[in-house]
Structures are given as structure tokens and as C-alpha cells.
Write an enzyme that holds these catalytic residues in place. Structure first.
Site, PDB file in Angstrom:
ATOM      1  CB  ALA A 286      -0.923  -0.009   1.211  1.00 50.80           C
ATOM      2  N   GLY A 288       0.841   3.693  -2.228  1.00 48.81           N
ATOM      3  CA  GLY A 288       0.299   4.776  -3.039  1.00 48.81           C
ATOM      4  C   GLY A 288      -0.131   4.317  -4.406  1.00 48.81           C
ATOM      5  CG  HIS A 461     -23.926  22.783  24.529  1.00 51.32           C
ATOM      6  ND1 HIS A 461     -22.603  22.414  24.729  1.00 51.32           N
ATOM      7  CD2 HIS A 461     -24.589  22.476  25.667  1.00 51.32           C
ATOM      8  CE1 HIS A 461     -22.480  21.926  25.956  1.00 51.32           C
ATOM      9  NE2 HIS A 461     -23.675  21.943  26.551  1.00 51.32           N
TER      10      HIS A 461
END
Length: 484
Positions: A286, A288, A461
Site C-alpha cells: 500500500a 500509493g 450544544h
């Protein structure tokens, strides 16, 4: 006589199919030539991203995270469950079902927008013609185009000293289809792909070792985020070895196992302390990806390539040849599906006379580990190199009410802004669902927001997005909910 289209697109990945659909919406007659196959070996639209990349890897990440949370994390919530087991074939089938559904969806969109699909490989010919060799066999066809868009994507990079056999040594696609959990998994490369695949199999019980040739972990990310990520990935059990250059790999019979000697992969690598040998059940390469110009004969028609093998284009994705364009992984810039899609849309909208463009300074990056890592804009390293004066605001997830309620307090949000103009220059997030949180950051970069704009934006919130608000406040020493 060859059919003539206003636009012929080579490739039906995120860049190609999006461009084809948008062009059709703008009134063009469009054909799309694609040689992709799905996980079951049948023709499948959607490119690497949909079939063997972004989508299937996220499906496995989701499944493996559910498994880990069920077997480990739920106890903290007062939830007791008996023996938890993972049915790997069922997990893989779920992944394949998702891929089939999305690929079928692209076909439906093509039909709805009257895009003509060709399941085959396309080769450029002189005179704005494309030769199509069908995947299923049969006669070769030739179509003529007023405009051609090359969106053929990328291929996994290979290591000559580590030949893949599709069984014990595989590329990233092969790591999506293991039928059982490997006892010990080696991953060459600790970048985005390596970390995501390593995380999947680590959660399912593999002993995962990542061999990274670079001395720096996640060099594209902000240093503070990368440092925190390395610490957390290591805590989770990933064995990340930096500065480890793989010299060779060979398959054969390993040490005595429960059922006799089993097939193993022997890897030799070198780091600052010398040469080492290590044995794995499976090995994933892996390191790229590379631009995919294979088979389209760019040299035949005189398309210019750069030193990396990318098709050379300008800011509007025009090649050196009139009426031929290239986008996505096959050109310069980050190999990201969303970047590719936006380039494809830009090209066809400009063909229709619109003043479309892509803001390359506002493209987000995401690593889908747990917690996720996402960023947009400049890092501190880049700002230091440019000698730009900036200010920094950091807010830890441990001080966020929603993160505490979730039981996921590892991570932080970081805002970088110009010290004089207050303009937001970069936002970096390590948090659950950072891939969703980063959209606010991209919008801030796109609109040229100031840190004060983020400070004055009301955030719900409790929510993880409040960390963006607090980090922006922190850039001016005004944090309200943390005093560490």
C-alpha cells in the site's frame, strides 16, 4: 459510420461519471467508456473509488469498528454482551452488496440522463476518435468526439522486489477480500491506505505491522495532529515502524503452526539499526497509486506527460491538444475522489460557456481511522516555510461534552489564522466523524472567513463541532471551556 458525440469520457469513476452526467444535463450528447469490473469480476461503473477503493474500504472500516465497539467499548456504557464473533465472509458480502447497489445507481443515472455507456477499454486515435474494445468480446467500435475527457484514474504502485501473487501478497484491492482474518498482517506503507486497511484487520484480531520507508509519519498532515495520531494508532495495537525500507519478500512454508507448516511471507527490510527479517500470514503493498494511462495510447496522439507520468494540464484541465481534457488521478494534484469530481464538473461547465473553476486551496483530506483525521488548507510546517505570521488555536476533545458522552475523547481541533488579517489559513481535526466536521472548515476557507467569523457562528450544544468554535476562540486566547 462512427457515432459522433459532443463529449466522450474515458473512465466512469468519480470524475468521469460525474462529468458525463453534468454534461448531459447541459444538453450535450455524451458517451462514457469504462473498463472497470466489480468485486465479482463483472462490468461495473464507478471506478476504483466505488468498486475497490473508497466505498468498500469504508464499509469494512464500519463493520470492524462495530465489532470492536461491541467487544470492547460497550462495557463502559454498562452494556454486557456474551461471546462476540466476526463472520468475515458475511462482512465481505455486505461490502459487495453496497458496491453492487451504488454501481447500479450510476447506471440508472446514466440512463436517466441519456449518457451512452460502453463497457470496454478506450484507445485514443487521431482525428478525435476513440476505439472501444468491449469487455465481453465482440467487434471493436469507433466513436467520434467533438471533445474528449480523460478520467482513467490511477493504479496501485508496485515494488519490484515484492511481487504480488494475489493470495499471500496483495495490493490494496486484495486486502478488501480476505476470507479470514490473517493471524499476522504486514502492510508496506503507513499512509492513508495502509492505515485504513491496517485498522480494519487490527480490530478483527490481526497482529498488524506497518513498514513505512519514510522517517516521518503522515508528512502531509499537521505535525501536531500526526504526532497525536501516531500515539493513538500505536495504543490501538498497530505496530508502525518508520524508516523501514523493504528489500525483498518471498513466499513459502513458515514455522510450524497448529495444522503443520503454513504458507507465509518472509520480508526483509532495513532501518537505521540494520537489516531485519519478519514473517507474515499476508502482506499488503500500500505504497500509493500512479496515474493510469495504460492502453489509451496518449503517445499515439501526442499528449504531453509530466515527469511523474501525469497527463500535463493547465488550471482548467486542458491538455496540450485542443478539445482534449484530463482530470482526477491521471493529472497533477491530490488523488482524491472529490477533487476529481469537481474537476470533471468544471471542464464540462466551461465547455458549456460557464465560468467554472476549482479552488485547489479548499480541498479537504480525510483519513478514516478511529478517530478520523481531516484537514483543509495550510499546515504549520507550510506556514513556517512561507514565513507567514500566523496564530494558532487548539481545543482538545477531552474538554468537549459530546465527546465525553460518546466516550471518545482522543483528539483535537486546530485553527490556523493569519496574525494580521485574521483570515483562516487551515483547520485540522482529529475526532470521531471528522470527515463530516471538516465541511465547515472547507466553507470557511472557500468564503475567506476570519477566525472571528467562526467565533461568532453559533454552534449547537452539545456537539463535536463546538471544538471548531473553541479552537477559533483559542487563536485569540478566548477559550471558554478549557483552561489547561
Amino acid at each position: 459510420m462512427a457515432e459522433t458525440f459532443d463529449l466522450v469520457v474515458l473512465g466512469a469513476g468519480p470524475a468521469g461519471y460525474t462529468a458525463a452526467i453534468r454534461a448531459a444535463q447541459l444538453g450535450m450528447r455524451v458517451a462514457c467508456v469504462d473498463s472497470g469490473v466489480g468485486p465479482e469480476g463483472k462490468p461495473s461503473l464507478g471506478g476504483t473509488c466505488l468498486n475497490v477503493g473508497c466505498i468498500p474500504s469504508k464499509a469494512l472500516l464500519e463493520s470492524s469498528e462495530h465489532f470492536h465497539r461491541t467487544s470492547v467499548d460497550l462495557k463502559e456504557h454498562g452494556i454486557s454482551i456474551g461471546d462476540v464473533r466476526m463472520d468475515v465472509p458475511a462482512m465481505i458480502e455486505r461490502k459487495n452488496k453496497i458496491v453492487r447497489g451504488l454501481a447500479s445507481g450510476v447506471g440508472t443515472l446514466f440512463a436517466k440522463n441519456k449518457v451512452v455507456p460502453f463497457a470496454g477499454s478506450g484507445r485514443l486515435l487521431a482525428g478525435m476518435r476513440v476505439e472501444v474494445t468491449p469487455l465481453a468480446g465482440g467487434p471493436v467500435e469507433t466513436v467520434t468526439a467533438k471533445n474528449i475527457l480523460i478520467a482513467t484514474g490511477s493504479l496501485p504502485r508496485e515494488i519490484a522486489a515484492v511481487p504480488a501473487d494475489g493470495n499471500l501478497v496483495v495490493d490494496s484491492s486484495g486486502a478488501l477480500d480476505f476470507s479470514t482474518t490473517p493471524e499476522k498482517l504486514g502492510v508496506i506503507g503507513a499512509g492513508v491506505i495502509g492505515l485504513e486497511l491496517g485498522s480494519v484487520w487490527n480490530r478483527l484480531g490481526s497482529k498488524v505491522v506497518l513498514l513505512e520507508a519514510m522517517d516521518t509519519f503522515l508528512p502531509g498532515a499537521d505535525e501536531q495532529i500526526a504526532e497525536a495520531a501516531l500515539k493513538e494508532m500505536t495504543r490501538q495495537g498497530l505496530d508502525i515502524r518508520l524508516g523501514a525500507r523493504v528489500l525483498s519478500a518471498k513466499t513459502g512454508k513458515g514455522k510450524e503452526g497448529k495444522e503443520g507448516k503454513e504458507d507465509k511471507v518472509e520480508v526483509e527490510y532495513e532501518d537505521a539499526s540494520g537489516k531485519h527479517g519478519i514473517e507474515f500470514s499476508k502482506l499488503v503493498v500500500a505504497i500509493g497509486r500512479k496515474p493510469n494511462t495504460h492502453g489509451i495510447d496518449v503517445n499515439e496522439v501526442g499528449l504531453l506527460l509530466d515527469e511523474r507520468g501525469n497527463i500535463h494540464v493547465d488550471d482548467f484541465c486542458r491538455t496540450n491538444l485542443p478539445n482534449i481534457y484530463a482530470v482526477g488521478d491521471v493529472v497533477r494534484g491530490p488523488m482524491l475522489a472529490h477533487k476529481a469530481s469537481e474537476e470533471g464538473v468544471m471542464v464540462v461547465e466551461r465547455l458549456a460557456g460557464e465560468a467554472s473553476r476549482v479552488n485547489y486551496d479548499a480541498i479537504p483530506w480525510v483519513i478514516y481511522t478511529a478517530p478520523e483525521i481531516a484537514w483543509v488548507g495550510k499546515t504549520e510546517r507550510q506556514l513556517r516555510a512561507s514565513a507567514r505570521e500566523y496564530k494558532v488555536g487548539v481545543f482538545p476533545l477531552s474538554a468537549n461534552g459530546r465527546a465525553r458522552a460518546m466516550g471518545q475523547t482522543i483528539g483535537l481541533t486546530k485553527v490556523l489564522a493569519d496574525r494580521h488579517s485574521d483570515r483562516v489559513l487551515g483547520i485540522h481535526i482529529m475526532a470521531p466523524m471528522a470527515s463530516e466536521m471538516i465541511a465547515e472548515a472547507v466553507l470557511a476557507i472557500e468564503f475567506g472567513s476570519s477566525a472571528e467569523d467562526l467565533q461568532r457562528t453559533v454552534h449547537a450544544h452539545p456537539s463535536l463541532s463546538e471544538t471548531v468554535h473553541e479552537a477559533a476562540l483559542a487563536a485569540d486566547g478566548r477559550m471558554l471551556n478549557f483552561h489547561g
